[in-house]
Design an enzyme around this catalytic site. Structure first.
Site, PDB file in Angstrom:
ATOM      1  N   ASP A 283      41.270  42.309  35.928  1.00 28.47           N
ATOM      2  CA  ASP A 283      40.131  41.431  35.731  1.00 28.47           C
ATOM      3  C   ASP A 283      40.689  40.082  35.277  1.00 28.47           C
ATOM      4  OD1 ASP A 283      37.672  40.277  35.487  1.00 28.47           O
ATOM      5  OD2 ASP A 283      36.774  41.887  34.313  1.00 28.47           O
TER       6      ASP A 283
HETATM    7  C1  BGC Z   1      34.492  39.447  35.562  1.00 30.45           C
HETATM    8  C2  BGC Z   1      34.750  40.104  36.889  1.00 30.45           C
HETATM    9  C3  BGC Z   1      34.792  39.058  37.966  1.00 30.45           C
HETATM   10  C4  BGC Z   1      35.852  38.022  37.604  1.00 30.45           C
HETATM   11  C5  BGC Z   1      35.970  36.921  38.635  1.00 30.45           C
HETATM   12  C6  BGC Z   1      35.425  38.287  35.281  1.00 30.45           C
HETATM   13  O1  BGC Z   1      34.985  37.555  34.186  1.00 30.45           O
HETATM   14  O2  BGC Z   1      34.583  40.402  34.537  1.00 30.45           O
HETATM   15  O3  BGC Z   1      33.746  41.045  37.170  1.00 30.45           O
HETATM   16  O4  BGC Z   1      35.058  39.651  39.201  1.00 30.45           O
HETATM   17  O5  BGC Z   1      35.491  37.427  36.378  1.00 30.45           O
HETATM   18  O6  BGC Z   1      34.889  36.078  38.631  1.00 30.45           O
END
Ligand code: BGC
Length: 753
Positions: A283
Site C-alpha cells: 500500500d
Molecule cells: C490506499 C489504497 C490505495 C492507494 C493508492 C492508499 O492510501 O490505502 O487503497 O490504492 O492509496 O491511491
C-alpha cells in the site's frame, strides 16, 4: 452558413476516410502496439516461460526499476510516463514490456477530473454486495476494466475484501460485507471481471486492516485459526475465483510485523498455501525495509523507492538479498503482464461507453438497495392515488452521496453540492465530499408526474414538519459520509438528522426514510417511521434506481451483507481503539506536512495494540454467539412480495447438495435470495452457524421453484493450528435454510465424517 456547415461536414468525412486508410499504419507505429516481435511474443508459451525469457535479458537496473513506483503523478515536477493514476511502474521499451499504469477503482475509475475524463460511478461495494449476485459482480468488474483501458490504465487498485471487524471503519463502504464466503465470492468475481479485459486486477488490503485510525501504526493481535477462517479466508476464496495478478499488502502491523514485511502473511499463507502466482505490492507508503520486506515476500514498493530502489540494489550487490529472491520478484511482475493478457493486448485510449455504463449502474443500484422496513405496505407508493410527496434533506434535490478517499470517483460536471471548506489539518484534495448528479427529486417527479413532488432542505425542522404535514407522504433522506483516512465515531446518524426524522415522522404517518450510508446505521426512530430503505452510496444512476423501487417498477431484492446492530454498545469493541496522541507535538499528521508524514511512516510509527479477541465471531457470528438482538440481521431484506420455503433435503456426503422449494406467495414477481447456513458439531468450537451457500431465485406471482445449492466440503471445515491444515470435525451438522440469517424455517441434521 449552410455551405460552411456542409463543407466542414465533408471535410470531416474526408478526414475519417483518410484516417481509416491510415489506421493500420498508425497502429503498426504505435509504440505500445507490440508491432515488434520478440521471442516472448509467442502467446502459445506459458506465462512463466515467457517471463523467464525476458528475465534472461534484463539488467540489474532494469530489474530494480520494475520493483518500485515512480512517485505519484500529482507531485511530479517533470514529465513522466504516468497516466495520472495513483502509481505506475516503468516500461522497458527495448524488450516491449509495457508500463503498468495503476488506478484506484473500487466502484469506478478514480481521479478523472484532473484529466478531464469521465468514468461511471457504480453503487459502492458494500451496496453492490447486497445483490449477492456473482454474475453482476463480474459485470461490475468488467465495466471498470473496460473504462480503465479506455482511460489508458492497465491495473486496477480495487478489490477490497477486508471483513468489517470494526464496522465504523471509514472504508467499510469499499468492502463487501462480513461473511468470508459472500465477500470472497463477490470480490473474486469482481476481479475476474476486471481481468477479463486483459488488465491486472488486485485484492486489498492484505490483511486485517480493519480500521483507519492509526492504520500506519496499529499492531493487530489475532490468533492463526481466527484469521484463517475469517479475514484470510475471504482473500483465499477471492483469489481462487479471480487468479488476481496483484495483492496489495496493508499498512498495519499483524502480530508484531508490518503486513508488507510479514513472512507469515506474504510467503507462508499467500504464496505457499494460496499458491499466489502474481505480485505483492505495498500500500502507498506501506514499505518499511528492503531486505526484510524482500525476504518476507514483498515484490514491489509503491508509490516510490524509499527501499526498493538504491537500498535494494545495494542489498543485492552485497548478497544480503540473493539473485534468486530478486528474480522471483521480477518474474512475478513479468509473469502477470503475460498471464493477464496485458502484453498481447496493449492498452489504447478511447472514449468510454457512457450509455452502456449508465445502464449497468442503474441495474446494479436496483439490486443493491435494501428495503428494511415497510409497514402496512406503504411502499410502493401508488401513482394513481398519490397527490403530493415531499422530499426532505440529504440534498435530494440535486444528487446522491458518494464514498470518498482514494476510491472517490469524480462526479461528472463536478459535485452538485459544493464540498464544505476543508477543516484545518484535514488531509489532501481527494478527501472531499462529492455528490453524484443523480437527483432523487427529478427521478421521483418523473415517476409521479400526476402528483406534486417538492423538496425542502430540512435545515429548518419546523418548515420540514409543516411540509410533511401537508403531503400524502414524506421521504427523509439521511446520510453519513465515509472516506478513507478516518473512522466514524459512531454508527448513529448525526443528531440533527435523527431529530429531523423524528419531527417528520410525528407530522406524517407515511414517513419513509432513505439512508445513504457506507456502514450500518443505528435507528432510534425506527418504530416511528413507516418505511426504511438503505440506498448506500448508489452511484450515478442511484436516484433513478431508487425511484423505480419507490414507484414499484422494480421489486427490491437486496439483502444485507452486514449486520445492523441496535447500538455501538453491542459491537465486539464498543469503543473504537484509537492511537495514542503523538508524544512529540510537532509530529506530522497526514493532514499537515505530507512529506514529513511519509518519511515518518517509512521509518515506522510507534505501535499501539488492537486485540481482535472476538476471534472467529465476526459479524452475525458475534451476535449469534453472544445472543445479542440486532436491528436488522445479516442476510435480511424485504420484497414487495412474500416467499415461503418447504421440502428441505440434503444429500451427498463429500459435497452436500442442499435442495428445497421456494414459493412466491404474493401477487407480484420478485427475486428471493435464498440462504443456506450450517452449524458445526460441538467439538468444533465454532460460533452457532456459518453461511454455506445461497441462490438468487426469480419467481412470478404464485410460482414455485426447486432450488439446489452445492456446498463445497471445504466450507464445513475448520482450521487446525496444530497441523496448519483444514479439517472436517466428524459429527452432526444442522443445515438451515431461509430468507435471512435469523429467519431459517427449514432445518435438517446430517452426519459427516
Ligand atoms: C490506499 C489504497 C490505495 C492507494 C493508492 C492508499 O492510501 O490505502 O487503497 O490504492 O492509496 O491511491
Amino acid at each position: 452558413m449552410f455551405h460552411a456547415r456542409r463543407s466542414s461536414a465533408s471535410a470531416f468525412i474526408l478526414f475519417v476516410a483518410v484516417m481509416s486508410l491510415l489506421a493500420p499504419l498508425a497502429v503498426a507505429q504505435f509504440p505500445g502496439a507490440q508491432a515488434k516481435q520478440y521471442p516472448w511474443s509467442d502467446a502459445s508459451l506459458s506465462p512463466d516461460a515467457r517471463a523467464d525469457m525476458v528475465l534472461k535479458e534484463v539488467t540489474l537496473d532494469e530489474k530494480i526499476s520494475l520493483l518500485h513506483g515512480q512517485g505519484m503523478s500529482f507531485f511530479a515536477t517533470k514529465p513522466t510516463e504516468s497516466n495520472g493514476g495513483a502509481g505506475y511502474s516503468v516500461s522497458i521499451p527495448r524488450l516491449g514490456i509495457p508500463a503498468v499504469q495503476m488506478a484506484d477503482s473500487a466502484y469506478g475509475v478514480t481521479r478523472g477530473a484532473a484529466a478531464g475524463r469521465y468514468s461511471t460511478a457504480l453503487p459502492n461495494n458494500l451496496g453492490a454486495a447486497s445483490s449477492w449476485d456473482p454474475e453482476a459482480a463480474f459485470e461490475y468488474g468488467a465495466l471498470i476494466g473496460r473504462e480503465l483501458r479506455d482511460e489508458g490504465y492497465s491495473m486496477s487498485l480495487g478489490g477490497g475484501v477486508n471483513l468489517p471487524r470494526e464496522p465504523r471503519d471509514g472504508r467499510t463502504f469499499e468492502y463487501q460485507g462480513e461473511d468470508p464466503l459472500l465477500a470472497g465470492t463477490l470480490v473474486g468475481n469482481f476481479v475476474k471481471g476486471v481481468q477479463s479485459q486483459n488488465l491486472i486486477g488486485d485484492l486489498k488490503h492484505y490483511a486485517l486492516n480493519d480500521q483507519e485510525s492509526g492504520r500506519n501504526a496499529v499492531n493487530v493481535n489475532i490468533d492463526k485459526r481466527s484469521m484463517r477462517e475469517s479475514d484470510l479466508l475471504a482473500f483465499e476464496i477471492a483469489l481462487g475465483i479471480s487468479d488476481a495478478g496483484g495483492v496489495m499488502c496493508s499498512y498495519n502491523r499483524l502480530n508484531g510485523d508490518y503486513a508488507c514485511e510479514n513472512s507469515y502473511l506474504l510467503t507462508d499463507v499467500l504464496k505457499k498455501d494460496f499458491h499466489f502466482k502474481g505480485f505483492v505490492l505495498s500500500d502507498w507508503g506501506g514499505t518499511h525495509s528492503a531486505a526484510k520486506a524482500s525476504h518476507a515476500g514483498l515484490d514491489q514498493e509503491q508509490p516510490g523507492q524509499s527501499f526498493y530502489g538504491d537500498a535494494l540494489k545495494k542489498a543485492v550487490e552485497s548478497g544480503e538479498v540473493l539473485q534468486d529472491e530478486l528474480n522471483d520478484h521480477v518474474h512475478r511482475i513479468l509473469r502477470t503482464i503475460f498471464a493477464t493478457g496485458l502484453f498481447d493486448h496493449p492498452v489504447r485510449k478511447k472514449v468510454p461507453d457512457v450509455e452502456g455504463g449508465l445502464v449497468i449502474a442503474e441495474t446494479m443500484a436496483e439490486k443493491s438497495i435494501v428495503l428494511l422496513k415497510n409497514e402496512k405496505g406503504v411502499l410502493p407508493l401508488d401513482s394513481s392515488t398519490l397527490h403530493s410527496l415531499v422530499l426532505i434533506g440529504g440534498h435530494a434535490d440535486v444528487g446522491v452521496l458518494s464514498g470518498g478517499g482514494s476510491a472517490q470517483v469524480n462526479a461528472p460536471g463536478g459535485s452538485p453540492v459544493p464540498p464544505p471548506p476543508r477543516a484545518q489539518g484535514q488531509p489532501g484534495a481527494f478527501m472531499r465530499t462529492e455528490w453524484m448528479p443523480s437527483s432523487p427529486l427529478r427521478a421521483l417527479k418523473a415517476q409521479f408526474s400526476g402528483a406534486k413532488v417538492s423538496y425542502v432542505s430540512g435545515d429548518n425542522v419546523e418548515e420540514a414538519s409543516t411540509a410533511a404535514k401537508g403531503a400524502d407522504a414524506a421521504i427523509v433522506f439521511a446520510y453519513v459520509w465515509e472516506s478513507e483516512g478516518f473512522d466514524l465515531k459512531t454508527l448513529d446518524l448525526p443528531e440533527e438528522q435523527n431529530k429531523l426524522i423524528e419531527a417528520v415522522a410525528a407530522a406524517n404517518p407515511r414517513t419513509i426514510v432513505v439512508l445513504e450510508t457506507g456502514s450500518p446505521a443505528t435507528m432510534r426512530w425506527v418504530d416511528k417511521v413507516a418505511a426504511v430503505i438503505e440506498a448506500w452510496y448508489p452511484g450515478i444512476r442511484g436516484a433513478e434506481a431508487l425511484a423505480n423501487i419507490v414507484a414499484g417498477k422494480v421489486n427490491p431484492s437486496g439483502k444485507l451483507a452486514i449486520t445492523f446492530p441496535k447500538s455501538d454498545a453491542d459491537l465486539p469493541h464498543p469503543k473504537l481503539v484509537m492511537p495514542p496522541p503523538p508524544s512529540d507535538p510537532k509530529f506530522p499528521g497526514p493532514g499537515g506536512d505530507f512529506g514529513g508524514f511519509m518519511a515518518a511512516m517509512a521509518k515506522g510509527l510507534p505501535a499501539f495494540q488492537v486485540y481482535y479477541d472476538e476471534k472467529l465471531k465476526v459479524g452475525y457470528k458475534w451476535y449469534d454467539a453472544e445472543k445479542k438482538a440486532v436491528l436488522f440481521p445479516f442476510g435480511y431484506g424485504l420484497s414487495y412480495t412474500t416467499f415461503a420455503y418447504s421440502g428441505l433435503s440434503v444429500s451427498g456426503e463429500d459435497a452436500p447438495t442442499v435442495s428445497f422449494t421456494v414459493k412466491n406467495t404474493g401477487a407480484r414477481a420478485g427475486t428471493e435470495i435464498a440462504e443456506a447456513y450450517s452449524s458445526l458439531p460441538e467439538a468444533a468450537g465454532e460460533p452457532p452457524k456459518r453461511l454455506i451457500g445461497w441462490s438468487r431465485v426469480e419467481l412470478g406471482p404464485g410460482e414455485s421453484k426447486q432450488v439446489s445449492i452445492s456446498v463445497s466440503r471445504e466450507r464445513l471445515t475448520i482450521y487446525d493450528e496444530t497441523t496448519d491444515s483444514w479439517k472436517l470435525v466428524p459429527g452432526s451438522y444442522a443445515v438451515m435454510v431461509g430468507g435471512s440469517s435469523q429467519d431459517l424455517p427449514l432445518r435438517k441434521e446430517i452426519m459427516l465424517h
